[in-house]
Design an enzyme around this catalytic site. Structure first.
Site, mmCIF file in Angstrom:
data_model
loop_
_atom_site.group_PDB
_atom_site.id
_atom_site.type_symbol
_atom_site.label_atom_id
_atom_site.label_comp_id
_atom_site.label_asym_id
_atom_site.label_seq_id
_atom_site.Cartn_x
_atom_site.Cartn_y
_atom_site.Cartn_z
ATOM 1 N N GLU A 178 -5.287 25.274 8.878
ATOM 2 C CA GLU A 178 -5.893 24.790 7.453
ATOM 3 C C GLU A 178 -7.260 25.659 6.829
ATOM 4 O OE1 GLU A 178 -6.314 20.759 7.833
ATOM 5 O OE2 GLU A 178 -4.382 20.245 7.508
ATOM 6 N N GLU A 372 2.602 20.142 10.106
ATOM 7 C CA GLU A 372 2.019 18.861 10.167
ATOM 8 C C GLU A 372 2.465 17.814 9.157
ATOM 9 O OE1 GLU A 372 -2.173 18.573 10.327
ATOM 10 O OE2 GLU A 372 -2.440 20.443 11.359
#
Ligand code: BGP
Length: 473
Positions: A178, A372
Site C-alpha cells: 500500500e 487483500e
C-alpha cells in the site's frame, strides 16, 4: 463460472500483525512495534515525534498472534483449507535490526528459511511483501524515515539480501505494501516523524518519491536474480465516486482517484504522469527527478499490479461537506446511501471491486492480483464454533465480482483474501476487528489462550477453492 486451475486462490498475513516475537533472535524495533493500542495509537500516528520516547503499556504488534512460534501448525491448517498461495511479509528488522548493519541477522534469515520451506512442503506458493509497514524504527527516529534517502540505500541492501536468498523458492514479490499510504498515515507508511517536519506535505511526497525509487530498485534486483521473479506494485485501492452528477463532484472524484493512481503510473509506466505537476503545484511540493532516477524508473516497471480492496468511497466538490466528518477508514469518505457499512463504518461495495479492477486494467493493461479483501467483524464463539455468515456473504459477493471481471477478459493472477487468521488490525491495533478464516483466542489486551478455531468461513472457502470459485454457496 470458475477460474482456471493455475489461479492462485489464497489468503494473506503480514509479519507485523501476526509474528510477535518482537525482540528475540536479534530482531530490531520496527515502526509498528511503536504503535500502542487504543486512542494512544492515533496520537502516535499523528505526532510520532512528540511520542518518540514515551512508553505505553500495550503494543499489539509486539505479540501479534504468536505466529513466529506457531507457524507450522498455522500453515498446516491453511494447507487443509486447500490454499494454493499464502501472502505474507518479511520483517525487515529481523534481517537488519536498525537497517544500517553491514551484515544480515542470521537468526532472522533462518526463520524465513523455515517458513518458506514449510509452505513449499504443502505446495503453497508464497507471495512475499518486503515492507509491510515495518521500516526500522531506528531509521524513523534518527533520520526521519523515508523522507531521508538513507532509507533507499538501507532498503536496497535488505531487498538484495532476501531476493538473493529466497528467489529459488519465492517467485511473487511485492516491494512495498500500500505504497500510497505514505500520504495518509505517513508514520505507518514510511516512518515519517511528520509532526517534526517543517513542510509535512513536501515531506510526504519526498518520501513517496524515495519509496518509488526503492520499488524500482527491488524490481531491478528481482529480475537480475531470477527470470522467474514476478514483481508487483501494491496500492490501497477502491474507487472514489462523485456524490452527485454535479460536474464539480465528478471533477473532485477524478483527482481523488489520481491521488492513488499516481503511484501505479510511476511503477507501471515508469514515469510521473503529466498531472503530477498539478498535484505538486497545488500542494506547493517540488520533487526533482534526476536523469539517473528517470532511467531507473523507466527501466524497472512492475510485472503485475496488486492492490487491497475493502470498500469504495464518495467525495464532493463542496469542501463544507468534509467539516466534522467522522470516517471509519484512513481515507476520508462521505456516506454512500446505497451501501451497507461494516461495524467499523467501511462501506461494503462488491460491485466496487469490479469497478476498481476494470479501471486499473483499462489504465495499465497489466495482470492484476487482488492481495487483500475481507471483512473486519466482531466474531462470537458459540459452543466452540464461529458462525461468520456475514463474512461468507461479504466474500461471496466480492468473489462473484472478481470472477465476472475475469470472465470479461481481465487477466488476474490470484486472490488472497484478508486475512488467513485473526491478526492485529493495522489501523486500530485491535484483535476484536477479526478478518480470519481461523479464530485466534486473544483479546485487545493480549489476554487469551491463542488457541486457533476454524470458523464456518474456513470450511466455506475450502469449497470455493476446490471448485475454483464455482461453488460459492
Ligand atoms: C491494509 C493493510 C493490512 C490490513 C488491512 C485491514 O491497510 O495492508 O495490513 O490491516 O488494511 O485494515 P485494518 O487492519 O486496519 O482493519
Amino acid at each position: 463460472m470458475k477460474t482456471d486451475d493455475k489461479f492462485l486462490w489464497g489468503t494473506a498475513l503480514a509479519a507485523n500483525q501476526c509474528e510477535g516475537a518482537h525482540d528475540i533472535f536479534g530482531k530490531g524495533e520496527s515502526i509498528t512495534d511503536r504503535l500502542p493500542y487504543g486512542k494512544a495509537r492515533f496520537m502516535v500516528m499523528e505526532s510520532p515525534g512528540q511520542f518518540a520516547d514515551k512508553e505505553f503499556n500495550n503494543y499489539p504488534s509486539k505479540r501479534g498472534i504468536k505466529f513466529y512460534e506457531n507457524f507450522k501448525e498455522d500453515i498446516a491448517l491453511l494447507a487443509k483449507m486447500g490454499i494454493k498461495c499464502l501472502r505474507t511479509s518479511i520483517s525487515w528488522t529481523r534481517i537488519y535490526p536498525t537497517g544500517l548493519e553491514k551484515e544480515p541477522n542470521q537468526d532472522g534469515l533462518k526463520f524465513y528459511d523455515d517458513l518458506f520451506a514449510e509452505m513449499k512442503k504443502y505446495d503453497i506458493e508464497p507471495l512475499v511483501t518486503l515492507n509491510h509497514f515495518d521500516t526500522p524504527y531506528y531509521l524513523s527516529k534518527n533520520y526521519g524515515g523515508w523522507v531521508n534517502p538513507i532509507c533507499i540505500d538501507a532498503y536496497e541492501k535488505y531487498a538484495r539480501t532476501v531476493l538473493e536468498r529466497y528467489s529459488n523458492i519465492v517467485h511473487y514479490w511485492i516491494p512495498v505494501n500500500e505504497i500510497n499510504m505514505i500520504l495518509h498515515i505517513p508514520f505507518v507508511g514510511g516512518g515519517l516523524m511528520i509532526d517534526k517536519e517543517e513542510n509535512p506535505v513536501q515531506a510526504k511526497y519526498k518520501a513517496a518519491h524515495h519509496l518509488l525509487l526503492a520499488n524500482a530498485k527491488a524490481v531491478k534486483i528481482a529480475h537480475e536474480v531470477s527470470k522467474d521473479n514476478k514483481v508487483g506494485c501494491m496500492l490501497a485501492a477502491g474507487n472514489t465516486y462523485a456524490e452527485t452528477c454535479n460536474p464539480k463532484d465528478v471533477w473532485e472524484s477524478l483527482w481523488k482517484n489520481r491521488d492513488s493512481y499516481l503511484f501505479i503510473d510511476v511503477q507501471a509506466k515508469g514515469e510521473y504522469p503529466y498531472y503530477s505537476k498539478s498535484i505538486f503545484k497545488e500542494n506547493k511540493v517540488s520533487i526533482d527527478v534526476t536523469e539517473e532516477e528517470k532511467t531507473l524508473l523507466k527501466e524497472n516497471t512492475v510485472d503485475f499490479i496488486s492492490f487491497s480492496y475493502y470498500n469504495s468511497r464518495v467525495c464532493s466538490g463542496d469542501k463544507e461537506k468534509y467539516k466534522n466528518l467522522q470516517s471509519g477508514n484512513v481515507f476520508k469518505s462521505l456516506t454512500n446511501p446505497y451501501l451497507e457499512e461494516s461495524e467499523w463504518g467501511w462501506q461494503i461495495d462488491p460491485l466496487g471491486l469490479r469497478i476498481t479492477m476494470n479501471d486499473i486494467y483499462d489504465r495499465y493493461g497489466k495482470p492484476l492480483f487482488v492481495v487483500e479483501n475481507g471483512l473486519g467483524a466482531k466474531d462470537i464463539v458459540e459452543d466452540g464454533k464461529i458462525h461468520d455468515t456475514y463474512r461468507i456473504q461479504y466474500l461471496r459477493e466480492h468473489i462473484k465480482n472478481l470472477i465476472e471481471s475475469i470472465e470479461e477478459g481481465i487477466p488476474v493472477i490470484g486472490y488472497t483474501s484478508w486475512s488467513a487468521l485473526d491478526i492485529v488490525s493495522a489501523s486500530t491495533g485491535q484483535m476484536s476487528k477479526r478478518y480470519g478464516f481461523i479464530y485466534v483466542d486473544a483479546d485487545d489486551e493480549g489476554n487469551g489462550s491463542y488457541t486457533r478455531i476454524c470458523k464456518d468461513s474456513y470450511y466455506w472457502y475450502k469449497k470455493v477453492i476446490s471448485s475454483l470459485g464455482e461453488d460459492l454457496e
